[in-house]
Design an enzyme around this catalytic site. Structure first.
Site, PDB file in Angstrom:
ATOM      1  N   GLU A   1       0.843  -1.212   0.000  1.00  0.00           N
ATOM      2  CA  GLU A   1       0.000   0.000   0.000  1.00  0.00           C
ATOM      3  C   GLU A   1       0.876   1.258   0.000  1.00  0.00           C
ATOM      4  OE1 GLU A   1      -2.805   1.206  -0.573  1.00  0.00           O
ATOM      5  OE2 GLU A   1      -4.026   1.634   1.189  1.00  0.00           O
TER       6      GLU A   1
ATOM      7  N   THR B   1      -4.889   8.755  -4.264  1.00  0.00           N
ATOM      8  CA  THR B   1      -4.848   9.020  -2.820  1.00  0.00           C
ATOM      9  C   THR B   1      -3.762  10.034  -2.472  1.00  0.00           C
ATOM     10  OG1 THR B   1      -5.729   6.853  -2.330  1.00  0.00           O
ATOM     11  CG2 THR B   1      -4.522   7.915  -0.568  1.00  0.00           C
TER      12      THR B   1
HETATM   13  N1  HSE Z   1      -7.148   7.364   5.090  1.00  0.00           N
HETATM   14  C1  HSE Z   1      -6.764   7.431   3.711  1.00  0.00           C
HETATM   15  C2  HSE Z   1      -7.034   8.827   3.185  1.00  0.00           C
HETATM   16  C3  HSE Z   1      -7.536   6.418   2.943  1.00  0.00           C
HETATM   17  O1  HSE Z   1      -8.152   9.319   3.371  1.00  0.00           O
HETATM   18  O2  HSE Z   1      -6.139   9.421   2.601  1.00  0.00           O
HETATM   19  C4  HSE Z   1      -7.210   6.387   1.493  1.00  0.00           C
HETATM   20  O3  HSE Z   1      -7.971   5.383   0.874  1.00  0.00           O
END
Ligand code: HSE
Length: 313
Positions: free
Chosen positions: A132, A184
């Site tokens: 990830e 992301t």
């Molecule tokens: N917690 C992460 C974000 C999840 O919101 O950037 C990304 O899928």
């Protein structure tokens, strides 16, 4: 008997649950990625085939999340031979459904199963996180529910820092994914580096209300607490097309709350029965349809189980 190939399904996940940035996540029943690994005598993991990604995912072992996770799993298991990976990409990329986590988890679980499961799921976490992190930064709120299933509170990467919360029996989720690509890393780059004390208190209170509501099985209170995000959603909302219109449409048909799923653009509505979730999914989708934006809507419960082995040969 020596296993020669293994196929694993790893589910989509909803991270953050609104206010729980990087610390709350849940697994969906469907959709999910499927990874097949096959032994090869040379060391290391290599990708031999990817489908469903419209040619967008890299074959480079350093850049492909499944390959990074598989290599780390091989290293943790301590074997010198390698694997060939086939990735059937079923999750849309950069959509807020934990796509990179699903590929990483499926690959790590498949490598472990190939060698007779020498590692526990908790011991596989570092391999999944490495995959990830290679593409979307270090956060475990997709990887952990993808691996373990359920609704998880993730306050660290080790298993003692991951708490399983009870899944409210009446909880259904309605999700809509507009055809927009939001990596992301980009959605993280727009977040504030500092928050005020007032914001901190308000956000902490909302997370506490959410965890309490989940424990009480109070889906309406859950939705309201999830929606009280005063830090992350305001910083990202400009990236989410028609967020406010979709929220209004979901509430109009009875949804209890609607949040950005992970880093978006998928929006996730909290519902307390299946009929309400179906109505909500249609209402959310209709907002994008009316604006001429292609979109996919889904209804799902929370999956109690995470990644699962489909086939061993
Ligand atoms: N917690 C992460 C974000 C999840 O919101 O950037 C990304 O899928």
């Amino acid at each position: 008997m020596l296993n020669t190939s293994v196929e694993v399904f790893a589910p989509a996940t909803v991270a953050n649950l609104g206010v729980g940035f990087d610390i709350l996540g849940l697994a969906l029943c469907e959709p999910g990625d499927i990874v097949r690994v096959e032994r090869r005598s040379e060391p290391g993991a290599v990708i031999v085939h990817i489908d469903g990604d419209h040619g967008m995912l890299p074959y480079d072992p350093q850049k492909n999340t499944a390959c990074v996770a598989a290599n780390e799993a091989l290293r943790l298991i301590g074997v010198t031979e390698g694997v060939e990976i086939t990735l059937h990409k079923r999750l849309p990329l950069a959509s807020g459904l934990g796509s990179s986590a699903a590929s990483a988890v499926a690959a790590a679980v498949a490598v472990n199963a190939l060698y007779g499961e020498p590692l526990s799921l908790a011991e596989l976490m570092p391999a999944c996180l490495a995959g990830e992190a290679a593409v979307s930064g270090w956060h475990a709120d997709n990887v952990a529910p993808c691996l373990f299933g359920g609704i998880l509170l993730i306050s660290g990467a080790s298993s003692e820092m991951i708490n399983r919360l009870p899944v409210p029996p009446s909880l259904f989720l309605a999700l809509v994914t507009p055809d927009v690509f939001i990596p992301t890393a980009m959605a993280r780059s727009v977040l504030p580096q500092m928050v005020s004390l007032r914001e901190m208190v308000s956000q902490t209170a909302a997370v506490a209300r959410l965890v309490d509501a989940i424990h009480r099985g109070d889906v309406a209170a859950m939705g309201a607490a999830m929606e009280s995000d005063g830090v992350i959603e305001p910083a990202r909302s400009h990236l989410m097309p028609l967020l406010h219109e979709v929220r209004a449409a979901a509430h109009a048909v009875g949804a209890h709350g609607i949040v950005i799923s992970g880093a978006g653009p998928t929006l996730c509505a909290v519902c307390s029965d299946e009929a309400q979730a179906q109505r909500t999914a249609l209402a959310m989708s209709a907002v994008y349809d009316a604006a001429g934006m292609s979109n996919v809507s889904r209804v799902s419960r929370v999956a109690e189980q995470g990644a699962r082995v489909l086939r061993v040969e």
